[in-house]
Design a protein around this motif. Sequence first.
Motif, mmCIF file in Angstrom:
data_model
loop_
_atom_site.group_PDB
_atom_site.id
_atom_site.type_symbol
_atom_site.label_atom_id
_atom_site.label_comp_id
_atom_site.label_asym_id
_atom_site.label_seq_id
_atom_site.Cartn_x
_atom_site.Cartn_y
_atom_site.Cartn_z
ATOM 1 N N ARG A 157 0.734 -1.035 0.155
ATOM 2 C CA ARG A 157 -0.177 -0.069 0.042
ATOM 3 C C ARG A 157 0.827 1.241 -0.107
ATOM 4 O O ARG A 157 0.721 2.226 -0.853
ATOM 5 C CB ARG A 157 -0.808 0.043 1.064
ATOM 6 C CG ARG A 157 -1.661 1.211 1.377
ATOM 7 C CD ARG A 157 -2.711 1.312 2.382
ATOM 8 N NE ARG A 157 -2.019 1.167 3.631
ATOM 9 C CZ ARG A 157 -1.328 2.421 4.369
ATOM 10 N NH1 ARG A 157 -1.302 3.391 3.681
ATOM 11 N NH2 ARG A 157 -1.060 2.193 5.572
ATOM 12 N N LEU A 158 1.969 1.167 0.778
ATOM 13 C CA LEU A 158 2.818 2.482 0.732
ATOM 14 C C LEU A 158 3.854 2.533 -0.510
ATOM 15 O O LEU A 158 3.953 3.449 -0.967
ATOM 16 C CB LEU A 158 3.683 2.464 2.105
ATOM 17 C CG LEU A 158 2.899 2.066 3.482
ATOM 18 C CD1 LEU A 158 4.165 1.942 4.520
ATOM 19 C CD2 LEU A 158 2.501 3.667 3.581
ATOM 20 N N ALA A 159 4.008 1.342 -1.113
ATOM 21 C CA ALA A 159 4.677 1.495 -2.012
ATOM 22 C C ALA A 159 3.812 2.024 -3.338
ATOM 23 O O ALA A 159 4.488 2.879 -4.323
ATOM 24 C CB ALA A 159 5.264 0.022 -2.684
ATOM 25 N N GLN A 160 2.643 1.751 -3.322
ATOM 26 C CA GLN A 160 1.776 2.378 -4.260
ATOM 27 C C GLN A 160 1.183 3.975 -3.866
ATOM 28 O O GLN A 160 0.466 4.464 -4.505
ATOM 29 C CB GLN A 160 0.522 1.202 -4.603
ATOM 30 C CG GLN A 160 0.907 0.009 -5.021
ATOM 31 C CD GLN A 160 -0.153 -0.948 -5.558
ATOM 32 O OE1 GLN A 160 -1.344 -0.403 -5.825
ATOM 33 N NE2 GLN A 160 0.226 -2.088 -5.608
ATOM 34 N N LYS A 161 1.935 4.177 -2.692
ATOM 35 C CA LYS A 161 1.558 5.651 -2.268
ATOM 36 C C LYS A 161 -0.003 5.696 -2.176
ATOM 37 O O LYS A 161 -0.628 6.705 -2.451
ATOM 38 C CB LYS A 161 1.909 6.720 -3.240
ATOM 39 C CG LYS A 161 3.610 6.693 -3.322
ATOM 40 C CD LYS A 161 3.963 7.689 -4.283
ATOM 41 C CE LYS A 161 5.511 7.859 -4.405
ATOM 42 N NZ LYS A 161 6.428 7.104 -3.713
ATOM 43 N N LEU A 162 -0.596 4.789 -1.402
ATOM 44 C CA LEU A 162 -1.995 4.855 -1.275
ATOM 45 C C LEU A 162 -2.175 5.066 0.239
ATOM 46 O O LEU A 162 -1.645 4.368 1.094
ATOM 47 C CB LEU A 162 -2.763 3.625 -1.720
ATOM 48 C CG LEU A 162 -2.775 3.235 -2.957
ATOM 49 C CD1 LEU A 162 -3.284 1.736 -3.303
ATOM 50 C CD2 LEU A 162 -3.699 4.011 -3.718
ATOM 51 N N THR A 163 -3.196 5.795 0.617
ATOM 52 C CA THR A 163 -3.647 5.845 1.896
ATOM 53 C C THR A 163 -4.473 4.895 2.516
ATOM 54 O O THR A 163 -5.115 4.353 1.531
ATOM 55 C CB THR A 163 -4.571 7.489 2.214
ATOM 56 O OG1 THR A 163 -5.727 7.353 1.386
ATOM 57 C CG2 THR A 163 -3.690 8.484 1.676
ATOM 58 N N GLN A 164 -4.664 4.583 3.589
ATOM 59 C CA GLN A 164 -5.814 3.364 4.179
ATOM 60 C C GLN A 164 -6.954 3.851 3.601
ATOM 61 O O GLN A 164 -7.720 3.111 3.096
ATOM 62 C CB GLN A 164 -5.743 3.443 5.449
ATOM 63 C CG GLN A 164 -4.498 2.834 6.396
ATOM 64 C CD GLN A 164 -4.864 2.662 7.503
ATOM 65 O OE1 GLN A 164 -5.536 3.535 8.343
ATOM 66 N NE2 GLN A 164 -4.078 1.893 8.247
ATOM 67 N N GLY A 165 -7.406 5.255 3.357
ATOM 68 C CA GLY A 165 -8.756 5.771 2.911
ATOM 69 C C GLY A 165 -8.971 5.094 1.395
ATOM 70 O O GLY A 165 -9.770 4.867 1.091
ATOM 71 N N GLN A 166 -7.823 5.507 0.745
ATOM 72 C CA GLN A 166 -7.849 5.161 -0.648
ATOM 73 C C GLN A 166 -8.004 3.644 -0.968
ATOM 74 O O GLN A 166 -8.786 3.236 -1.934
ATOM 75 C CB GLN A 166 -6.525 5.955 -1.310
ATOM 76 C CG GLN A 166 -6.745 7.353 -1.500
ATOM 77 C CD GLN A 166 -5.360 7.909 -1.835
ATOM 78 O OE1 GLN A 166 -4.260 7.179 -1.662
ATOM 79 N NE2 GLN A 166 -5.355 9.060 -2.580
ATOM 80 N N LEU A 167 -7.231 2.775 -0.302
ATOM 81 C CA LEU A 167 -7.347 1.556 -0.476
ATOM 82 C C LEU A 167 -8.655 0.842 -0.207
ATOM 83 O O LEU A 167 -9.029 0.194 -0.718
ATOM 84 C CB LEU A 167 -6.125 0.963 0.532
ATOM 85 C CG LEU A 167 -6.148 -0.713 0.210
ATOM 86 C CD1 LEU A 167 -6.022 -1.085 -1.074
ATOM 87 C CD2 LEU A 167 -4.981 -1.223 0.968
ATOM 88 N N ALA A 168 -9.161 1.480 1.109
ATOM 89 C CA ALA A 168 -10.339 0.903 1.706
ATOM 90 C C ALA A 168 -11.595 1.172 0.738
ATOM 91 O O ALA A 168 -12.073 0.370 0.285
ATOM 92 C CB ALA A 168 -10.482 1.700 3.127
ATOM 93 N N GLU A 169 -11.586 2.492 0.250
ATOM 94 C CA GLU A 169 -12.594 2.799 -0.830
ATOM 95 C C GLU A 169 -12.495 2.013 -1.827
ATOM 96 O O GLU A 169 -13.551 1.474 -2.449
ATOM 97 C CB GLU A 169 -12.439 4.196 -1.044
ATOM 98 C CG GLU A 169 -13.675 4.724 -2.161
ATOM 99 C CD GLU A 169 -13.478 6.079 -2.301
ATOM 100 O OE1 GLU A 169 -14.385 6.627 -3.262
ATOM 101 O OE2 GLU A 169 -12.874 7.059 -1.765
ATOM 102 N N ALA A 170 -11.138 1.809 -2.506
ATOM 103 C CA ALA A 170 -10.992 1.137 -3.707
ATOM 104 C C ALA A 170 -11.598 -0.473 -3.520
ATOM 105 O O ALA A 170 -11.789 -1.086 -4.536
ATOM 106 C CB ALA A 170 -9.669 1.028 -4.474
ATOM 107 N N SER A 171 -11.325 -1.059 -2.450
ATOM 108 C CA SER A 171 -11.426 -2.257 -2.090
ATOM 109 C C SER A 171 -12.925 -2.440 -1.650
ATOM 110 O O SER A 171 -13.378 -3.655 -1.407
ATOM 111 C CB SER A 171 -10.558 -2.867 -1.057
ATOM 112 O OG SER A 171 -9.235 -2.679 -1.197
#
Length: 92
Positions: free
Chosen positions: A16-30
């Motif tokens: 997640r960090l390598a893709q420069k995603l926040t928890q919020g961004q990953l959560a929403e996309a998932s």
Amino acid sequence: METTKNPLVEALIQERLAQKLTQGQLAEASGLSRRALNLIEGGGDCTLSTLQRLLDTLGLEPVARRTRRMTLDDVVQESEEELFDKPAAPGG
């Protein structure tokens, strides 16, 4: 007291960090809440389907592999190395 995280959770966080995603961004996309992702990254349990959604979103594939179990000889060798503070000779 700090606990050691599961290697799978650590890998998720690192990706997640390598893709420069926040928890919020990953959560929403998932399709998860940020709170749910925060709990998972903090060491909480999740279902296999939730894990699969996270892996899919990150472009990761789960892989199962057999781990090597230590034998009694391995334990003795490791103890001797620690006791004498030197590596064992090759081949035993």
